[in-house]
Write an enzyme that holds these catalytic residues in place. Structure first.
Site, PDB file in Angstrom:
ATOM      1  N   CYS A  68      50.559  47.663  -6.687  1.00 21.96           N
ATOM      2  CA  CYS A  68      49.920  48.774  -5.980  1.00 21.96           C
ATOM      3  C   CYS A  68      48.932  49.460  -6.908  1.00 21.96           C
ATOM      4  CB  CYS A  68      50.965  49.788  -5.519  1.00 21.96           C
ATOM      5  SG  CYS A  68      52.207  49.130  -4.399  1.00 21.96           S
ATOM      6  N   THR A 125      50.118  31.983 -15.417  1.00 17.12           N
ATOM      7  CA  THR A 125      49.076  31.418 -16.270  1.00 17.12           C
ATOM      8  C   THR A 125      49.363  31.662 -17.748  1.00 17.12           C
ATOM      9  OG1 THR A 125      47.322  31.444 -14.614  1.00 17.12           O
ATOM     10  CG2 THR A 125      46.640  31.696 -16.895  1.00 17.12           C
ATOM     11  N   SER A 126      49.886  32.822 -18.094  1.00 10.86           N
ATOM     12  CA  SER A 126      50.199  33.117 -19.496  1.00 10.86           C
ATOM     13  C   SER A 126      51.273  32.166 -20.026  1.00 10.86           C
ATOM     14  CB  SER A 126      50.657  34.569 -19.639  1.00 10.86           C
ATOM     15  OG  SER A 126      49.638  35.464 -19.256  1.00 10.86           O
ATOM     16  N   SER A 131      50.721  38.334 -21.854  1.00 11.70           N
ATOM     17  CA  SER A 131      50.433  38.942 -20.549  1.00 11.70           C
ATOM     18  C   SER A 131      49.012  39.475 -20.551  1.00 11.70           C
ATOM     19  CB  SER A 131      51.425  40.073 -20.261  1.00 11.70           C
ATOM     20  OG  SER A 131      51.015  40.855 -19.152  1.00 11.70           O
ATOM     21  N   SER A 186      47.630  41.597 -18.416  1.00  9.10           N
ATOM     22  CA  SER A 186      47.640  43.038 -18.140  1.00  9.10           C
ATOM     23  C   SER A 186      48.445  43.818 -19.163  1.00  9.10           C
ATOM     24  CB  SER A 186      48.219  43.307 -16.746  1.00  9.10           C
ATOM     25  OG  SER A 186      49.604  42.978 -16.707  1.00  9.10           O
TER      26      SER A 186
END
Length: 697
Positions: free
Chosen positions: A2, A392-393, A437, A439
């Site tokens: 979110c 993906t990481s 990661s 993010s």
């Protein structure tokens, strides 16, 4: 997942139209996180006095895109958009459905009652909301949505209604509420009872505050305010003093809020605050931000920002610094590309250079990762390396495992964070655990980090986001410097993570004489890498043509082994994510153990065959596929005349050192996934059911 955005203007006059434009634009900057509905909450009156308007809160919510919300806003007949507010708080949210289907009722902001006395926006999942909801229903509170967030809004109202003294602060209410919440959350609250005030808090989900003022700020470091006495609320509060309305303000003193403990403009009172899930929403307004830590409660009252915590724990930092972001707005804009994903694929020659800049010296063959410098000796003494990540990481870890094992001569485990936690994997004090990661907020990876810290392991973060939870909570780390990645399907972050892990491997063996020739070979490969990536990107038209032949298919198999198994997994994931085709990355060595049964003349097959130590075995797998009437497309070295001669369809990529070849072989698959999605008519940047930043488990 979110997206949270809130805007508070204090003695900075803004019309309702300008406020709404700021809120909508903030949500648009957060669209890449993934969402299915959106909403805003703002003062609803049409008086000339802002305080009179603040007595009414108006909610506007809409299923679908932010654009649909913007259109809904302008349909409101009872809102004068030209009314000016000297002080105003507006909150906005993009929702990713976790509890309840996507619709306006379940969208945020969620409200405490039909009068909108308290409203809240939330990112995360409250795991004990059913118990809280049951209690509140027993007290006569009616619920209209299926969300866990509505429980929070009603809980604030319950606390307010049952508080005996009338002078309770908004901050105190929120502190009491979060004591009862279990799970992950970032929250921003607004209330008719506290006009012009904003309260935000977080636990396990990111939240930052941007500050903008034309005047000098009072401080660059906001001290933490702690409660001066233990609260009398228990771990479960139903049946406690709070329920009976006897928990007076005096039972739990709050440290003094004054000019020495707040952030505010020194010369004038004019200031603007921006609460957001990440920096992309605030960077066009300000580059001065405060990153909140878990269980911080940030309050803006009378234009002054203070940060509170309920209790002091060992290792707490005494304050929160006002940091300066280096990001620029143009970095998160599409430019001349049709989508963010396409832009990010074509940025890879620059992004890998940025990852290496100032770290790799090609003249004396040295690597210096500043974030690891103080810990490298300890890492060299460890018993094993554990790489923990998702999606993906995780593939970046698989892709570099072999070169890490070769250069460090240590056992290397690569773990999916969710499975790592499910197994209660043994971790020891002499392990080094890497948390990868983009993010820096991935929930499972973050939980894995805390699990490993509890067991005494040294923790290393590899992220693309300064100030993220993983970058703050690890002992040391590497910032991959790939630049903002907006597209949900990760591309440039993957190649930069790949390069970062290779640089770490090179740094680990810089004093080993036996490794020097191999180190030089890899470093020369890194030096040539940007030009080779450009060469691969020049094949875009060829790959687009291949996509026109495949886009009507329902499935595709991608096969390889050795360094390229991770490429197969990553290519298959990209195709799944944005084209919604079934795709599977297959280890070529496992072909005869089941997957070969899928091969026939109708099944699209892509094989990766490079001139490395697995070349002969990959050729054997190719012959098995051809013998079953398969018609594979082979991604191969452009100098591999044998494969080119004996295969009907090839994608020829330039040659690099074996451990870096995976970067060059994955880019054609990134481009193929992109073109397949476009041809199938799908939104490349915002695939269904997926979010960029997965901040819930």
């Amino acid at each position: 997942m979110c997206g949270i955005f809130a805007y508070l203007n204090y003695h900075v006059p803004r019309t309702r139209r300008e406020i709404l434009e700021t809120l909508i634009k903030g949500l648009q900057r957060l669209e890449y996180r993934g969402y299915d509905s959106a909403g805003v909450g703002l003062d609803g009156g049409n008086d000339k006095d802002w305080e009179a308007n603040a007595c009414k809160i108006q909610l506007i919510k809409k299923k679908g895109k932010v654009k649909a919300l913007d259109e809904e806003v302008h349909k409101q007949q009872d809102m004068d958009l030209d009314i000016e507010f000297d002080v105003h708080l507006g909150i906005a949210h993009t929702r990713w459905a976790t509890h309840g289907e996507p619709n306006p009722v379940n969208s945020h902001p969620q409200r405490s009652d039909k009068n909108n006395e308290f409203i809240v926006i939330h990112n995360g999942i409250i795991t004990n909301y059913k118990d809280l909801k049951k209690f509140l229903e027993s007290k006569g509170y009616d619920f209209e949505s299926e969300t866990d967030t509505e429980t929070i809004a009603k809980l604030v109202k319950y606390m307010y209604d049952n508080w005996e003294s009338q002078d309770v602060s908004f901050t105190t209410l929120v502190e009491r509420v979060i004591q009862q919440l279990e799970g992950a959350f970032a929250l921003v609250f607004k209330s008719v009872h506290f006009p012009g005030q904003a309260v935000g808090t977080r636990r396990g989900s990111p939240l930052l505050i941007g500050v903008r003022s034309e005047h000098k700020l009072s401080t660059d470091h906001i001290p933490i305010l702690y409660r001066t006495a233990r609260t009398q609320i228990g771990s479960t509060w139903w049946g406690s003093q709070a329920e009976r309305g006897k928990d007076k303000k005096g039972s739990c003193g709050l440290s003094r809020v004054d000019s020495t403990t707040c952030l505010f403009p020194v010369e004038e009172k004019a200031v603007e605050y921006y609460f957001a899930s990440d920096a992309s929403a605030v960077i066009e307004h300000t580059n001065r931000v405060i990153f909140l830590e878990d269980d911080d409660v940030a309050a803006v009252v009378d234009g002054r920002l203070s940060i509170h915590r309920i209790k002091r724990t060992a290792g707490d930092h005494p304050g929160r610094a006002v940091q300066t972001l280096q990001m620029e707005l143009q970095q998160i804009m599409k430019g001349n590309f049709s989508s963010f994903m396409q832009k990010e694929i074509f940025e890879q020659p620059e992004s890998v250079v940025n990852t290496m800049r100032g770290r790799v010296n090609f003249d004396d063959y040295t690597v210096n990762l500043g974030g690891l410098k103080d810990h490298i000796k300890e890492i060299q003494r460890c018993r094993r390396l554990i790489l923990i990540a998702c999606g993906t990481s995780y593939h970046a870890g698989v892709a570099t495992r072999q070169v890490l094992e070769e250069l460090t001569e240590l056992p290397v485990m690569v773990e999916l964070a969710s499975d790592f936690l499910d197994r209660n994997t043994p971790v020891f004090r002499d392990d080094v655990c890497f948390f990868i990661s983009q993010s820096g907020e991935t929930a499972d990876t973050l939980m894995g980090l805390r699990y490993c810290k509890e067991r005494g392991a040294l923790t290393v973060g590899i992220t693309n986001t300064v100030g993220s939870s993983i970058s703050r909570e690890t002992d040391c780390g590497v910032h991959i410097n790939a630049g903002p990645e907006i597209g949900v399907a990760s591309t440039k972050a993957y190649t930069s993570q790949f390069v970062s892990l290779v640089m770490f491997a090179l740094m680990m063996c810089d004093d080993r004489i036996s490794m020097q020739e191999r180190r030089k070979e890899i470093m020369l490969g890194l030096k040539r890498l940007p030009d080779l990536i450009k060469e691969v990107l020049s094949m875009d038209d060829e790959i687009q043509k291949l996509a026109t032949e495949l886009y009507h298919q329902k499935s595709v198999l991608i096969m390889g082994r050795g360094y390229h198994y991770a490429t197969c997994l990553e290519g298959a994931l990209k195709i799944k994510e944005i084209t919604y085709m079934h795709s599977e990355g297959i280890l070529a060595g496992e072909l005869k153990h089941g997957p070969l049964a899928l091969v026939d003349k109708l099944m699209p097959v892509i094989m990766i065959i490079m001139r490395d130590h697995t070349y002969a075995k990959c050729q054997n797998a190719l012959q098995q596929v051809v013998a079953r009437q398969g018609r594979p497309v082979v991604i191969c070295d452009k100098e591999d005349t044998e494969t080119i001669k004996n295969t009907k369809r090839t994608i020829k990529v330039p040659h690099s050192v074996d451990c870096l070849q995976g970067i060059l072989s994955v880019i054609p698959l990134q481009l193929l996934a992109f073109h397949l999605a476009v041809l199938r008519g799908y939104d490349v940047d915002f695939p269904r059911n997926l979010a960029k930043s997965v901040t819930v488990e």
